[in-house]
Design an enzyme around this catalytic site. Structure first.
Site, PDB file in Angstrom:
ATOM      1  N   ASP A 140     -20.462  51.918  41.495  1.00 60.18           N
ATOM      2  CA  ASP A 140     -20.050  52.290  40.135  1.00 60.18           C
ATOM      3  C   ASP A 140     -20.015  53.811  39.943  1.00 60.18           C
ATOM      4  OD1 ASP A 140     -19.338  51.861  37.454  1.00 60.18           O
ATOM      5  OD2 ASP A 140     -21.427  51.882  36.785  1.00 60.18           O
ATOM      6  N   HIS A 198     -18.225  59.368  40.976  1.00 60.20           N
ATOM      7  CA  HIS A 198     -18.602  60.449  40.057  1.00 60.20           C
ATOM      8  C   HIS A 198     -19.599  61.441  40.690  1.00 60.20           C
ATOM      9  CE1 HIS A 198     -16.651  58.002  37.173  1.00 60.20           C
ATOM     10  NE2 HIS A 198     -17.688  57.384  36.651  1.00 60.20           N
ATOM     11  N   GLU A 227     -29.282  56.775  32.440  1.00 61.47           N
ATOM     12  CA  GLU A 227     -28.809  56.116  31.220  1.00 61.47           C
ATOM     13  C   GLU A 227     -29.950  55.276  30.659  1.00 61.47           C
ATOM     14  OE1 GLU A 227     -24.047  55.871  32.005  1.00 61.47           O
ATOM     15  OE2 GLU A 227     -25.246  54.298  32.901  1.00 61.47           O
ATOM     16  N   ASP A 268      -0.167  36.477  30.583  1.00 64.60           N
ATOM     17  CA  ASP A 268      -0.996  36.417  31.784  1.00 64.60           C
ATOM     18  C   ASP A 268      -0.424  37.337  32.860  1.00 64.60           C
ATOM     19  OD1 ASP A 268      -2.896  33.817  33.009  1.00 64.60           O
ATOM     20  OD2 ASP A 268      -2.095  35.383  34.334  1.00 64.60           O
ATOM     21  N   LYS A 311     -11.454  53.814  38.954  1.00 64.17           N
ATOM     22  CA  LYS A 311     -12.381  53.586  40.052  1.00 64.17           C
ATOM     23  C   LYS A 311     -13.248  52.357  39.755  1.00 64.17           C
ATOM     24  CE  LYS A 311     -15.779  54.018  37.982  1.00 64.17           C
ATOM     25  NZ  LYS A 311     -17.115  53.673  37.701  1.00 64.17           N
TER      26      LYS A 311
HETATM   27  C1  BG6 Z   1     -18.438  54.747  34.234  1.00 65.48           C
HETATM   28  C2  BG6 Z   1     -19.390  53.697  34.738  1.00 65.48           C
HETATM   29  O1  BG6 Z   1     -17.492  55.073  35.213  1.00 65.48           O
HETATM   30  O2  BG6 Z   1     -19.167  55.910  33.877  1.00 65.48           O
HETATM   31  C3  BG6 Z   1     -20.465  53.390  33.712  1.00 65.48           C
HETATM   32  O3  BG6 Z   1     -18.660  52.513  35.043  1.00 65.48           O
HETATM   33  C4  BG6 Z   1     -21.153  54.665  33.254  1.00 65.48           C
HETATM   34  O4  BG6 Z   1     -21.426  52.467  34.233  1.00 65.48           O
HETATM   35  C5  BG6 Z   1     -20.099  55.695  32.834  1.00 65.48           C
HETATM   36  O5  BG6 Z   1     -21.991  54.358  32.155  1.00 65.48           O
HETATM   37  C6  BG6 Z   1     -20.728  57.033  32.497  1.00 65.48           C
HETATM   38  O6  BG6 Z   1     -19.728  57.901  32.011  1.00 65.48           O
HETATM   39  P1  BG6 Z   1     -20.107  59.120  31.050  1.00 65.48           P
HETATM   40  O7  BG6 Z   1     -18.825  59.852  30.874  1.00 65.48           O
HETATM   41  O8  BG6 Z   1     -20.637  58.506  29.790  1.00 65.48           O
HETATM   42  O9  BG6 Z   1     -21.165  59.904  31.784  1.00 65.48           O
END
Ligand code: BG6
Length: 464
Positions: free
Chosen positions: A228, A233, A209, A88, A141
């Site tokens: 997220d 990103h 997505e 843990d 992140k």
């Molecule tokens: C992650 C997110 O950081 O990036 C996800 O938490 C997302 O929700 C993913 O699907 C997308 O990453 P990639 O590299 O597949 O574009």
């Protein structure tokens, strides 16, 4: 440590039985071995009641599913490196066991592939057990939940680690196609004269997505699309598209230019955001029946700089959209007073994934008697191959070498929080959308004055 970076002599990953480890870290380890970049002990830590054999089985299953298959030689090597500590994170004994398992390692790299609510506890435990001494730490992140918590998290980290030993992963910065945006802009002389408000009409980024939250409901409930992927990103992509040329004379130049873009980006007002949730999200495991978390976000950003004044930058992202793609479209303004250029004007298209493609949309004469033009795309395609370096492989390797240049710097993290801070939570009402659609119809309205969202390469053809 870190005046003269030393190579990390062990890799510890906490959250070793989790989703991130399964999808990204084991495949990255196999690739690192294949490329001759990993030859130190790799210690998994988790609370799963497992032993080393079970952990090794997990590694094998991960490689079969996500690592492009098990490479017999690389996997045999990985087995010799793997060690495992079960326990843990709140229990000091777990970290005493970790320090013991580190044996004579003096400079471990600790990768926190765990929920951020555990960061503070784990950092303290690493410190108390002596495992943080001479070590580096890697975090996933989002860094905090908002500006204030991001600052607090940083204070906790800085009590134990030097800034030079903290690596904040935003894996988009490690992607070949994202780095290529910088190279393309500054390695080609023809782009610079037109890369500004005089020629560019708008910039659109779509990270779509087709899939939903894939069993990560409880994680997603804590984040939502803005925390997220938008705050990190997708703003980093804007940074690469909008930054000024970095100086070549010092190491931090790229990160300095990125942070300037974020500081010049105006904080979002509620009218510049559309939030959506796909129908069915609240039935996902781990999701509250009355959840107000967004699975879709579209925003319109303005960068108050000499170069970009008046040029809207759009971001659109969501789960359960019609396709999976990550694409940037830079639309150029139309030529003046001509009947030859009716229809779609010029643009650059950068597909970042799943395929990597750069295209230039041009109008050429339509064969025939009439002097009219039609749209044609000149495109360069690079299909990622098995041997391409994945973002996680690149970033793990860099962190072990002590090179932070492809990691998010704290000033950039805070500047990005300032951009989204005014619209966090449910300031903007949530709209439902059908899975397989492009989100709430209000998202279309954000782009009306620039002719709507441009057609993506995966969509049906037809000029738009
Ligand atoms: C992650 C997110 O950081 O990036 C996800 O938490 C997302 O929700 C993913 O699907 C997308 O990453 P990639 O590299 O597949 O574009």
């Amino acid at each position: 440590m870190s005046d003269t970076p030393v190579h990390s002599d062990a890799l510890v990953f906490l959250g070793a039985t989790g989703d991130l480890a399964y999808k990204k870290i084991f495949p990255a380890l196999q690739s690192m071995i294949r490329h001759g970049h990993l030859d130190v002990p790799v210690i998994g830590v988790a609370k799963a009641g497992w032993n080393l054999d079970q952990f090794r089985d997990r590694a094998k299953a991960s490689l079969a599913e996500h690592g492009g298959g098990v490479d017999a030689d690389a996997f045999a090597k990985l087995l010799t490196l793997l060690r495992y500590v079960d326990g843990d994170y709140n229990d000091a004994a777990t970290f005493v066991a970790l320090r013991r398992e580190l044996r004579d390692s003096q400079h471990p790299l600790h990768y926190l592939a765990i929920p951020q609510t555990l960061f503070a506890t784990v950092v303290e435990q690493l410190d108390r057990s002596g495992s943080a001494k001479g070590a580096r730490v890697v975090l996933e992140k989002p860094f905090g939940r908002d500006l204030e918590s991001a600052k607090k998290l940083n204070e906790i980290l800085l009590k134990v680690f030097d800034e030079a030993d903290i690596f904040r992963i935003d894996h988009y910065l490690g992607k070949e196609a994202v780095q290529n945006l910088i190279v393309l802009r500054f390695a080609n002389s023809f782009l610079e004269p037109i890369w500004n408000r005089r020629y560019v009409e708008s910039v659109q980024i779509t990270m779509a997505e087709q899939f939903g939250v894939q069993g990560r409901g409880s994680f997603y409930e804590e984040t939502g699309a803005i925390r997220d992927v938008v705050q990190n990103h997708l703003l980093q992509i804007i940074g690469c598209l909008a930054m000024e040329p970095p100086a070549t004379t010092y190491h931090e130049a790229v990160r300095d230019e990125l942070v300037k873009v974020f500081r010049q980006t105006k904080p979002l007002e509620p009218g510049a955001l559309v939030r959506g949730q796909f129908r069915g999200y609240t039935q996902e495991p781990g999701v509250a029946p009355d959840s107000k978390v967004e699975t879709f976000a579209a925003v319109r950003l303005a960068i108050a700089s000499w170069r970009w004044d008046g040029v809207p930058f759009f971001i659109r992202t969501g789960k359960c959209l019609p396709l999976t793609t990550n694409e940037v479209i830079v639309k150029l303004k139309r030529p003046p007073v001509t009947t030859l250029a009716t229809g779609q004007g010029n643009y650059f298209r950068f597909e970042l994934s799943p395929d990597v493609r750069i295209a230039l949309g041009m109008r050429i004469k339509k064969p025939g008697e009439a002097m009219v033009s039609e749209l044609s795309e000149l495109s360069f395609v690079h299909y990622p191959s098995n041997d391409d370096m994945d973002a996680y492989e690149r970033l793990l390797g860099d962190a072990m070498l002590g090179d932070a240049i492809l990691f998010a710097r704290q000033d950039a993290v805070e500047a990005c929080w300032k951009i989204v801070q005014p619209v966090l939570g449910d300031v903007v009402p949530l709209e439902q959308y059908d899975p397989g659609s492009w989100g709430p119809s209000a998202a279309e309205k954000l782009t009306t004055d620039v002719g709507g969202w441009s057609r993506l390469s995966g969509e049906k053809s037809g000029e738009k």
